[in-house]
Design a protein around this motif. Structure first.
Motif, PDB file in Angstrom:
ATOM      1  N   ASP A  37       7.373  -6.293  -8.327  1.00  0.00           N
ATOM      2  CA  ASP A  37       6.073  -6.428  -8.997  1.00  0.00           C
ATOM      3  C   ASP A  37       6.071  -5.887 -10.416  1.00  0.00           C
ATOM      4  OD1 ASP A  37       4.068  -7.532  -6.963  1.00  0.00           O
ATOM      5  OD2 ASP A  37       5.120  -5.988  -5.844  1.00  0.00           O
ATOM      6  N   GLU A 122       7.120  -7.658   3.147  1.00  0.00           N
ATOM      7  CA  GLU A 122       5.796  -7.878   3.735  1.00  0.00           C
ATOM      8  C   GLU A 122       5.156  -9.135   3.173  1.00  0.00           C
ATOM      9  OE1 GLU A 122       4.234  -4.460   5.162  1.00  0.00           O
ATOM     10  OE2 GLU A 122       3.580  -5.916   6.642  1.00  0.00           O
ATOM     11  N   ARG A 123       5.261  -9.288   1.860  1.00  0.00           N
ATOM     12  CA  ARG A 123       4.617 -10.433   1.247  1.00  0.00           C
ATOM     13  C   ARG A 123       5.480 -11.695   1.242  1.00  0.00           C
ATOM     14  NH1 ARG A 123       3.032  -8.673  -4.347  1.00  0.00           N
ATOM     15  NH2 ARG A 123       4.332  -6.901  -3.812  1.00  0.00           N
TER      16      ARG A 123
ATOM     17  N   GLU B  33      -0.945  -2.348   4.149  1.00  0.00           N
ATOM     18  CA  GLU B  33      -0.828  -3.770   4.445  1.00  0.00           C
ATOM     19  C   GLU B  33      -0.195  -4.549   3.308  1.00  0.00           C
ATOM     20  OE1 GLU B  33      -4.427  -5.741   5.708  1.00  0.00           O
ATOM     21  OE2 GLU B  33      -4.617  -4.310   7.357  1.00  0.00           O
ATOM     22  N   LEU B  34      -0.481  -4.122   2.090  1.00  0.00           N
ATOM     23  CA  LEU B  34      -0.080  -4.938   0.951  1.00  0.00           C
ATOM     24  C   LEU B  34       0.965  -4.310   0.055  1.00  0.00           C
ATOM     25  CD1 LEU B  34      -3.650  -6.159  -0.067  1.00  0.00           C
ATOM     26  CD2 LEU B  34      -1.982  -7.316   1.383  1.00  0.00           C
ATOM     27  N   ASP B  37       1.573  -2.332  -5.340  1.00  0.00           N
ATOM     28  CA  ASP B  37       1.197  -3.247  -6.424  1.00  0.00           C
ATOM     29  C   ASP B  37       0.185  -4.291  -5.998  1.00  0.00           C
ATOM     30  OD1 ASP B  37       2.987  -2.572  -8.806  1.00  0.00           O
ATOM     31  OD2 ASP B  37       4.380  -2.579  -7.126  1.00  0.00           O
ATOM     32  N   ALA B  38       0.383  -4.821  -4.810  1.00  0.00           N
ATOM     33  CA  ALA B  38      -0.492  -5.912  -4.381  1.00  0.00           C
ATOM     34  C   ALA B  38      -1.856  -5.401  -3.913  1.00  0.00           C
ATOM     35  CB  ALA B  38       0.174  -6.716  -3.275  1.00  0.00           C
TER      36      ALA B  38
END
Lengths: 213, 213, 213, 213
Positions: A37, A122-123, B33-34, B37-38
């Motif tokens: 990121d 995760e993403r 969960e994310l 950064d997200a």
DNA sequence: TATGAATGAGACTTCATTCAT
DNA sequence: AATGAATGAAGTCTCATTCAT
């Protein structure tokens, strides 16, 4: 002469074009230093010494660039040939492998791949899955094959060779990998690695060396 | 207008104000969960049930909020009391600890903390360091203490108890943690965990159980 | 190296060079399908079967290429000879012209020129003006001339023949052109066009057919 | 107090918030002057006197902003009440309507909507369709209703009133709309509009006025 | 002349952060 | 203390144009 297939400049197929390599190398550095990121395409372009636009000539987007680096890395790490010659005795083989494996993992920027990929898993689950399958799982397989070759003649007494292989690889990390990857300690010295690997090898053989009558 | 009101401290120092806790809880979920950064402050505000502005009343910025959660988490995980009662025999203790430890690491969202912190460690080294020291290292210490208690009476023959503790914790992960964290496999069943931990315990004791004359 | 080659003019003035035509044809298609802004030079190069660089050998920039196509189109559409033979009677002539005109306007991609040029007219007023003068106005003139030829002998009673010509051309569009160009309806069938043109012709003649004593 | 529905700042529902109107007005100007593609969100923000970010608080993206303006415009143009009182005689009604209609279409920026929407219709068919249905088609309907009201008592002899309505609206444009929209001529004077509309009305009634015995 | 890799300005969009209420 | 509308810097990606070959 009348072009038809001559065009399509997008996505240069030449997998080894020097610009492509240049980008891959520049991007690898930035991704590894900052994580997915925080790595900006701007910074990557600067690091690779090309313009932002050129990045997109060779890679469709940031994700694809990242994945390409991962594949590249898998190939690279695949080339790090650990010596799993079945003719060599287990103690030496494990000791040498353990040393090389930890040196790889704990070299400056070494654990970073694992870290960076973990972070993105995760993403982008596919990326994580592929990395695990292409790099980590394959390595476990190689070691498991070696172990299996020594179960047959009765050197080792192992039920589940894949599990045993994974166990050895994990034990090697003890006290080395986590402190390093969390920056709680500098990269371990070769000496320290040697001690830990010796201990790991001892433990492994204590458990799996065949008892002779 | 009333003097009283003017005395109200500007920065909320009250570590346990309910708003603070509310934010911490909402943010934890989103961060986990994310990833750092997200996770957007917007999403965090929504998840916490407060306004975006309120976030900044309690925490100076996103980094500080993240760090606060980590400290909170360290406290929390410190409370997950593994039973290291020195009176219990090593085999049972290790088996139970191993099971609980892996269940923790591989529960949905369990490895996520390790992943999330790893991901940020390069850019925020302090955060990584602190997490390692407060959570992981402390756990190793507890186990090492337990082992040491059984070295004295001669149950176990261990030279370096911290290393041994780290080794056991790593062996427990074999074939479980990496596939899970890279999403290459679903969370392992309690049964599978049981098998792996049994094997890990056997290996550990094969190496470290004191040989009786 | 040879003197001959050095004499080659830098800018290709040859208006009919085959490469130039090739580009014009490829670009026409892309501009019409996508409109000026959405048409990329990349796509145009691909459609024309030449390299992007070659585009700039023949045309200074995107605007100039677009204008060149428009001029080309004006010539082309000028060639679509409607039959304005003064010997033919007005009813037949108008009916045939109306049918052909609407078929042209409503054919897939037919209204697109009008649409595309309209769209650009604000930013490139000259382009719009030129298109109107070279294509639309010229057509009105032709029809007006025909009408005038029938005013003299007393077939038609028209004061302002240019206005009358424009009126007929507009009436023909009723219920056909706008729905089509706004994609609110598919291209009208030949049958539907026939009905509308018949009605338009009736209206026109009701207004302009000379009353006989 | 403990928020739950208090959040969701995105997409302010307040359809008439002054900021929303401010943005709509600023954007309308820019879209109309430059067309959809050439209008940049930067320019729109400047024209509206808000920051770029604010644009996205009120509208999800550029397309949605554009569509919102279109709907706004449809409402606005719907308010331009043409007088279709069935009690008024057709000649007066048509003449007045024609004058008002052409004044609307040919006012500075008047035809621009049609132009701008036409331009976008290829890439955003829904937008074109909706504009046609909400604005143009509705207007045809109103006029058709009026005509129908005069067919019953025998004032007019019209078979297909919607077609007739569309025809009248098209005839009104003759010599006025296309030159204006292609910038081949300045906006027509009220006088010129008067002449053209008178001629259009004459033509319409010559065709559709009921013949009395 | 023809190519197509390379460029960099600029487009749309997101998001951490501020501030008047 | 709490809010949430507003901001503007920065991110990803596109594309008209140039230039060495």
């Amino acid at each position: 002469m009348v072009a038809d297939a001559l065009n399509t400049p997008r996505l240069v197929a030449d997998e080894d074009s020097s610009k492509r390599r240049q980008i891959l190398d520049g991007a690898r550095k930035v991704f590894m230093e900052l994580g997915f990121d925080a790595a900006s395409m701007n910074e990557i372009a600067r690091s690779a010494g090309v313009s932002k636009g050129t990045l997109y000539v060779y890679f469709a987007d940031k994700n694809r660039l990242f994945e390409a680096i991962l594949e590249d890395e898998a190939l690279e790490q695949g080339k790090v040939a650990f010596n799993f010659d079945p003719l060599r005795d287990p103690e030496t083989t494990l000791r040498e492998f353990g040393r090389a494996y930890m040196a790889l993992l704990c070299r400056p920027g070494g654990g970073s791949w694992i870290r960076t990929v973990m972070a993105i898993a995760e993403r982008m689950p596919d990326v994580g899955r592929r990395y695990y399958a292409n790099v980590l799982d394959k390595l476990i397989d190689h070691l498991a094959d070696y172990l299996r070759a020594h179960v047959a003649p009765g050197d080792l007494a192992i039920d589940d060779c894949r599990l045993a292989a994974a166990q050895f690889m994990e034990v090697c990390k003890a006290s080395l990998f986590l402190p390093f990857v969390f920056q709680a300690a500098p990269a371990p010295s070769a000496e320290r690695i040697g001690e830990v690997i010796d201990s790991a090898t001892r433990m492994f053989l204590a458990a799996y060396r065949a008892k002779q009558a």
